[in-house]
Design an enzyme around this catalytic site. Structure first.
Site, short mmCIF file in Angstrom:
data_model
loop_
_atom_site.label_atom_id
_atom_site.label_comp_id
_atom_site.label_asym_id
_atom_site.label_seq_id
_atom_site.Cartn_x
_atom_site.Cartn_y
_atom_site.Cartn_z
N PHE A 147 0.81 -1.23 0.00
CA PHE A 147 0.00 0.00 0.00
C PHE A 147 0.84 1.27 0.00
O PHE A 147 0.35 2.33 -0.37
CB PHE A 147 -0.94 0.00 1.23
N CYS A 279 9.63 1.20 3.81
CA CYS A 279 10.53 0.09 4.14
C CYS A 279 11.97 0.59 4.31
O CYS A 279 12.82 -0.14 4.78
CB CYS A 279 10.48 -0.98 3.07
#
Ligand code: NAD
Length: 478
Positions: A147, A279
């Site tokens: 997402f 990330c």
């Protein structure tokens, strides 16, 4: 309800369950996404398989010409794409613009296909024998995306795959499905033939159908570690080529000789940019030797000044989280950190944020996080920065190397020797020196290690070219 792109048609699947898509800044439902299953996946794979026959036989120059047109359309629609990202992801418009920029970079790279797709030749290997290798596409390739970068991560995958002659089925995140829709519209507008790119909206069932489908030759995946592991194992069990990027727990080391005027804003951007849903977010700061006190004071006072609010409003530094459930998960990480002995010197669980509409949470700094605590080991994926301490660089590296992930690690130092030791010993595939977010440019691989990546060939860069092609070696005697 959103439709799937199957060949030339946008089709609304009938009889599928749907999920709401939210504006995370208001909590309002803005769309419904269908949860496609086996049948819809099969339709898309068939369309891709049919298109492959002609597309794989097209010339490289034809493919590149279309890719240049796609690039021009993306440039012309940059602002619109950024607004779509902000609307359903929540990040600030500035961050969304950066995302679009980094996505377009991969298209730029794909435009280099005439060089990237070259093989190699060795004349007169022995006697009158020559050897060559040529690159061929694989067939139908699928991409499954998370997402947090609804435009950039699909662009990590399909431009390189299709320029190499493959056809593609994209399964975007069910939480942020709108970026892929606009990308696919622009892709068709650029003139790519029908069926070269197909989009299937959905969640786990669509993923399982792609992993099982015999006509899907390779899977590119980006998402959380447990799903990356599952995708890697299942795809391999079904004899597919696979690259699966997973989660992260990134450490940032600050040496006593670091320039804090450079380090502090970079750390705050790394930890709280994209609301920590990245990330490559710096998640643990390790203050080495005497770097602690001044660093902590400056981090705290500058983090307090960050303006949290809707991403489309001017002056906002940090947008909301993606969903209410995710906000609750992040809060439970903060509570656990405090229970395990950390001090919240800045606490984002503030009614100012929690009582507003939308899924806001302020920045949190947990001080005194030791390597055993969950806050030092587990991915939080929210605006929480842990601060820990080490007496030497070796001890700091040892702390970072204990975690199961190995996406990124960075160091702030003015010592080349420390930087070098860090670069060589830290177990992370993306290493930063005096930068907060060590994101490789599109022409280098996005190269997580350990639990941050399963597979051999990483996403984009020449690894991407290798991943989306297979080699044919020709031995000839004349
Ligand atoms: P996620 O794993 O929940 O979802 C990723 C994709 O997998 C989505 O398309 C989703 O529909 C699908 N999926 C989810 N659960 C599934 C299941 N049980 N079975 C099959 N498919 C399933 O990830 P997310 O929450 O969307 O994204 C955040 C995660 O992605 C974080 O862990 C983050 O670190 C990671 N991420 C990694 C990178 C990287 O390059 N390493 C980049 C971005 C995000």
């Amino acid at each position: 309800m959103l439709a799937n792109l199957v060949g030339e048609k946008w089709q609304r699947p009938s009889g599928c369950k749907t999920l709401p898509v939210f504006d995370p800044a208001t909590g309002e439902i803005i769309e419904e996404v269908p949860l496609s299953g086996e049948r819809e996946v099969d339709d898309a794979v068939r369309a891709a398989k049919q298109a492959y026959v002609r597309w794989s036989a097209s010339s490289v120059t034809e493919r590149v010409e279309l890719m240049f047109r796609f690039k021009a359309l993306l440039e012309a629609h940059r602002e619109e794409l950024a607004a779509i990202i902000t609307r359903h992801h929540g990040k600030t418009l500035e961050e969304a613009r950066g995302e679009v920029r980094r996505g377009i970079e991969v298209v730029d790279f794909a435009c280099g296909a005439p060089t990237l797709l070259q093989g190699r030749t060795l004349r007169a290997v022995t006697g009158s024998v020559d050897q060559d290798y040529y690159r061929y596409p694989l067939g139908v390739v699928a991409g499954i995306t998370p997402f947090n970068f609804p435009v950039m991560i699909p662009l990590w995958m399909f431009p390189l795959a299709v320029v190499a002659g493959n056809t593609f089925v994209l399964k975007p995140s069910e939480r942020t499905p709108l970026g892929a829709v606009r990308l696919a519209e622009l892709f068709l507008e650029a003139g790519f033939p029908n069926g070269v790119l197909n989009v299937v909206q959905g969640a786990g069932d669509a993923v399982e159908a792609l992993l099982r489908h015999p006509d899907v030759r390779a899977i590119s995946f980006v998402g959380s570690e447990p799903v990356a592991r599952h995708v890697y194992q299942e795809a391999a069990r079904n004899l597919k080529r696979v690259q699966a990027a997973g989660g992260a727990k990134n450490h940032i080391f600050v040496m006593p000789d670091a320039d804090l005027s450079l380090a502090v804003p970079a750390i705050l951007n790394s930890a709280f940019g994209n609301a920590g849903e990245r990330c490559l977010a710096g998640s643990v700061v390790v203050a080495v030797g005497g770097a602690g006190k001044d660093l902590l004071d400056r981090l705290e006072s500058d983090a307090r000044k960050l303006k949290v609010g809707p991403g489309d409003q001017p002056g906002v530094d940090m947008g909301p989280l993606i969903r209410e459930e995710h906000r609750r998960r992040v809060i439970s990480h903060i509570e656990r950190g405090i229970r395990e002995g950390a001090q919240a010197i800045l606490d984002g669980r503030n009614d100012d944020y929690l009582k507003r509409p939308g899924f806001f949470l302020g920045p949190t700094i947990l001080n005194g996080v030791s390597p055993e605590m969950a806050a030092a080991r587990e991915e939080i994926f929210g605006p929480v920065l842990s601060v820990s301490y080490a007496s030497s660089l070796a001890e700091a590296i040892e702390q970072a190397n204990r975690v199961a992930f190995g996406n990124m690690a960075t160091i702030f130092t003015t010592s080349g020797r420390s930087a070098r030791e860090f670069r060589d010993k830290v177990e992370a595939g993306m290493v930063g020196i005096n930068v907060g977010v060590a994101q490789p440019f599109a022409f280098y691989p996005f190269s997580g290690w350990k639990g941050s990546f399963y597979g051999d060939l990483h996403i984009h860069g020449t690894d991407g070219v290798e991943f989306y092609t297979r080699k044919k070696v020709v031995v000839s005697r004349w």
